[in-house]
Design a protein around this motif. Structure first.
Motif, PDB file in Angstrom:
ATOM      1  N   THR A 145     -23.135  -6.627  10.851  1.00 60.52           N
ATOM      2  CA  THR A 145     -23.394  -5.580  11.830  1.00 60.52           C
ATOM      3  C   THR A 145     -23.820  -4.330  11.085  1.00 60.52           C
ATOM      4  O   THR A 145     -24.109  -4.366   9.885  1.00 60.52           O
ATOM      5  CB  THR A 145     -22.135  -5.325  12.708  1.00 60.52           C
ATOM      6  OG1 THR A 145     -22.478  -4.421  13.760  1.00 60.52           O
ATOM      7  CG2 THR A 145     -20.993  -4.729  11.893  1.00 60.52           C
ATOM      8  N   ASP A 146     -23.882  -3.207  11.810  1.00 61.36           N
ATOM      9  CA  ASP A 146     -24.210  -1.930  11.175  1.00 61.36           C
ATOM     10  C   ASP A 146     -23.462  -0.822  11.906  1.00 61.36           C
ATOM     11  O   ASP A 146     -22.806  -1.056  12.922  1.00 61.36           O
ATOM     12  CB  ASP A 146     -25.725  -1.674  11.168  1.00 61.36           C
ATOM     13  CG  ASP A 146     -26.319  -1.644  12.562  1.00 61.36           C
ATOM     14  OD1 ASP A 146     -25.861  -0.828  13.394  1.00 61.36           O
ATOM     15  OD2 ASP A 146     -27.237  -2.448  12.851  1.00 61.36           O
ATOM     16  N   ASN A 151     -18.261  -0.282  16.414  1.00 57.99           N
ATOM     17  CA  ASN A 151     -17.307   0.829  16.372  1.00 57.99           C
ATOM     18  C   ASN A 151     -16.794   1.117  14.964  1.00 57.99           C
ATOM     19  O   ASN A 151     -15.792   1.818  14.800  1.00 57.99           O
ATOM     20  CB  ASN A 151     -16.116   0.525  17.285  1.00 57.99           C
ATOM     21  CG  ASN A 151     -16.378   0.955  18.716  1.00 57.99           C
ATOM     22  OD1 ASN A 151     -17.234   1.784  18.982  1.00 57.99           O
ATOM     23  ND2 ASN A 151     -15.637   0.372  19.640  1.00 57.99           N
ATOM     24  N   ILE A 152     -17.452   0.614  13.938  1.00 58.79           N
ATOM     25  CA  ILE A 152     -16.940   0.817  12.584  1.00 58.79           C
ATOM     26  C   ILE A 152     -16.953   2.286  12.177  1.00 58.79           C
ATOM     27  O   ILE A 152     -16.244   2.677  11.245  1.00 58.79           O
ATOM     28  CB  ILE A 152     -17.695  -0.035  11.537  1.00 58.79           C
ATOM     29  CG1 ILE A 152     -19.165   0.381  11.440  1.00 58.79           C
ATOM     30  CG2 ILE A 152     -17.560  -1.519  11.861  1.00 58.79           C
ATOM     31  CD1 ILE A 152     -19.914  -0.302  10.296  1.00 58.79           C
ATOM     32  N   ARG A 193     -26.116   3.240   3.902  1.00 54.92           N
ATOM     33  CA  ARG A 193     -26.952   2.677   2.844  1.00 54.92           C
ATOM     34  C   ARG A 193     -26.837   1.155   2.755  1.00 54.92           C
ATOM     35  O   ARG A 193     -27.664   0.508   2.115  1.00 54.92           O
ATOM     36  CB  ARG A 193     -26.568   3.287   1.496  1.00 54.92           C
ATOM     37  CG  ARG A 193     -26.864   4.790   1.367  1.00 54.92           C
ATOM     38  CD  ARG A 193     -26.648   5.236  -0.061  1.00 54.92           C
ATOM     39  NE  ARG A 193     -26.855   6.656  -0.277  1.00 54.92           N
ATOM     40  CZ  ARG A 193     -28.039   7.248  -0.452  1.00 54.92           C
ATOM     41  NH1 ARG A 193     -29.156   6.526  -0.367  1.00 54.92           N
ATOM     42  NH2 ARG A 193     -28.131   8.545  -0.683  1.00 54.92           N
ATOM     43  N   ALA A 194     -25.827   0.587   3.366  1.00 55.53           N
ATOM     44  CA  ALA A 194     -25.510  -0.831   3.185  1.00 55.53           C
ATOM     45  C   ALA A 194     -26.574  -1.749   3.782  1.00 55.53           C
ATOM     46  O   ALA A 194     -27.156  -1.457   4.825  1.00 55.53           O
ATOM     47  CB  ALA A 194     -24.156  -1.149   3.807  1.00 55.53           C
ATOM     48  N   ASP A 195     -26.778  -2.875   3.112  1.00 58.85           N
ATOM     49  CA  ASP A 195     -27.546  -3.977   3.677  1.00 58.85           C
ATOM     50  C   ASP A 195     -26.560  -4.874   4.418  1.00 58.85           C
ATOM     51  O   ASP A 195     -26.179  -5.939   3.963  1.00 58.85           O
ATOM     52  CB  ASP A 195     -28.252  -4.762   2.573  1.00 58.85           C
ATOM     53  CG  ASP A 195     -29.052  -5.949   3.118  1.00 58.85           C
ATOM     54  OD1 ASP A 195     -29.202  -6.051   4.359  1.00 58.85           O
ATOM     55  OD2 ASP A 195     -29.504  -6.782   2.310  1.00 58.85           O
ATOM     56  N   GLY A 196     -26.092  -4.390   5.558  1.00 58.39           N
ATOM     57  CA  GLY A 196     -25.170  -5.145   6.384  1.00 58.39           C
ATOM     58  C   GLY A 196     -23.712  -4.865   6.096  1.00 58.39           C
ATOM     59  O   GLY A 196     -23.321  -4.604   4.955  1.00 58.39           O
ATOM     60  N   VAL A 197     -22.911  -4.890   7.161  1.00 57.15           N
ATOM     61  CA  VAL A 197     -21.462  -4.698   7.090  1.00 57.15           C
ATOM     62  C   VAL A 197     -20.798  -5.862   7.814  1.00 57.15           C
ATOM     63  O   VAL A 197     -21.255  -6.271   8.891  1.00 57.15           O
ATOM     64  CB  VAL A 197     -21.045  -3.363   7.756  1.00 57.15           C
ATOM     65  CG1 VAL A 197     -19.528  -3.191   7.713  1.00 57.15           C
ATOM     66  CG2 VAL A 197     -21.745  -2.185   7.080  1.00 57.15           C
ATOM     67  N   SER A 198     -19.745  -6.412   7.237  1.00 54.24           N
ATOM     68  CA  SER A 198     -18.992  -7.499   7.864  1.00 54.24           C
ATOM     69  C   SER A 198     -17.636  -6.985   8.329  1.00 54.24           C
ATOM     70  O   SER A 198     -17.070  -6.062   7.729  1.00 54.24           O
ATOM     71  CB  SER A 198     -18.790  -8.652   6.882  1.00 54.24           C
ATOM     72  OG  SER A 198     -20.018  -9.220   6.490  1.00 54.24           O
TER      73      SER A 198
END
Length: 402
Positions: A145-146, A151-152, A193-198
């Motif tokens: 997700t991003d 809701n991160i 900056r992330a290439d995706g968040v889990s």
């Protein structure tokens, strides 16, 4: 990866951490991941309660490599974390506070999640022990997700798994000039900056422990530090995200979590000078970043208070805060055949106050709780149009088949 490079470096900044450090380190030792796949860097930030000695005892018997660094007190968590980060060799880093603890499978699950999905940040479910913990982002496990579509943004503490290459590539470090909110700044930048968040929601990876002495960094410091934190986070968001819907989505976080509490129940206890100063500190922030897009994403009482702050109307704010603190229920006014719901908090349709009705207009998610409300407006019109178009297309397909 070299044969000796660990998968993850656990960075522990510790200050006056006894006796909580005992369970913290026990949770590291109990990790199900192979000890050869992790390393621990513990920084004793000038403790006087035996923290440093206990860290060295642990290093002597731990099944994984443990480096202990002892330094004079830096005054906050940023310094020790940066020291640990500068020494880290792992492909990933995890920041563990010395009074908290990990779930046994935490590191194994988080590393596996990052590897499987190629994501740069992994959030493991957090559970509070004698203190509150964020909840809205743990609805379900999400592989990728991003920050815009989840809701991160409401969990910006540093207790996440970060790909170290991401941090090094952008020279990311904790801001040692901030005395509160430094982890929010770091984590938000990583999200952006992330290439995706889990997100791991089906296993508690982290236990956020409430200390008996109440010494939590998030509770320390004066009110001015909260404005410093809000300003830094807002400026970071603005630097990375152009003005518009996406920026407004993220700005909700500093307005709601950092700024609004300064104009909540504690505001009633503030002296006149503190109240005046709070309005002064808020003015440049609301001038720059308070928009209709941010406002419509909030509940009515939240929006109303921040609108009055933005308008620099302290004389109107006080009765609103008193009303909210008393947990009074505002009268609900349904209009437009039940499709508009206004909540009549103080000053609603008061000509002297001059506040527009839209400040009091409940968003659908808030209005649905009120009997008689019918969700309407442009969104409903569009949904009806889409349904009609689908029926037309389906009818044409049937005729064509015949």
């Amino acid at each position: 990866m070299t044969a000796t490079q660990p998968d993850v470096t656990v960075i522990i900044g510790a200050y006056e951490a006894m006796p909580y450090l005992i369970e913290c380190l026990a949770s590291v030792e109990a990790q199900t991941i192979d000890p050869t796949r992790i390393e621990v860097i513990a920084v004793d930030d000038g403790s006087t309660d035996g923290t440093g000695a206990f860290l060295e005892e642990f290093a002597a018997r731990a099944p994984m490599p443990v480096a202990v660094i002892r330094q004079e007190n830096s005054g906050g968590p940023s310094g020790p974390r940066n020291v640990g980060l500068s020494k880290a060799a792992g492909r990933y880093v995890f920041f563990l506070d010395a009074d908290d603890r990990l779930g046994p499978e935490a590191l194994e699950r988080m590393v596996a999640m990052a590897e499987r999905n190629g994501t740069d940040v992994v959030l493991g479910r957090i559970e509070g022990v004698n203190r509150t913990a964020p909840k809205s982002m743990w609805g379900k496990t999400v592989d990728r997700t991003d920050v815009f579509s989840s809701n991160i943004k409401f969990t910006l503490s540093a207790q996440k798994l970060f790909r170290r290459e991401l941090l090094d590539r952008h020279g990311m470090r904790f801001d040692e000039s901030l005395w509160t909110g430094e982890d929010a700044l770091f984590t938000m930048e990583a999200y952006l900056r992330a290439d995706g968040v889990s997100v791991i929601a089906d296993y508690t990876c982290y236990y956020l422990v409430g200390r008996d002495d109440g010494k939590h960094v998030t509770k320390s410091g004066g009110y001015a530090l909260r404005f410093d934190s809000a300003r830094a986070l807002m400026n970071l968001i603005a630097e990375h995200v152009p003005a518009g819907e996406r920026r407004d989505t993220l700005m909700v976080r500093p307005f709601l979590i950092t700024l609004l509490p300064q104009f909540g129940p504690k505001y009633l206890k503030d002296g006149e000078e503190v109240r005046r100063r709070k309005f002064e500190l808020a003015e440049p922030l609301t001038d720059a970043y308070w928009t209709r897009g941010v406002a419509r994403r909030l509940k009515v009482h939240e929006r109303l208070r921040l609108q009055l702050v933005a308008l620099q109307r302290p004389e109107l704010l006080l009765p609103v805060v008193e009303f909210v603190k008393a947990k009074k229920q505002p009268a609900a006014l349904l209009e437009k055949k039940g499709r508009r719901l206004y909540l009549a908090y103080p000053h609603f349709r008061d000509a002297a106050a001059g506040l527009p009705d839209e400040v009091y207009l409940a968003a659908p998610r808030e209005a649905r709780a009120f009997p008689g409300y019918r969700e309407g407006g442009a969104d409903s019109f569009l949904r009806r149009a889409v349904r009609k178009m689908r029926r037309v297309l389906a009818s044409r397909e049937v005729r064509a088949a015949a």
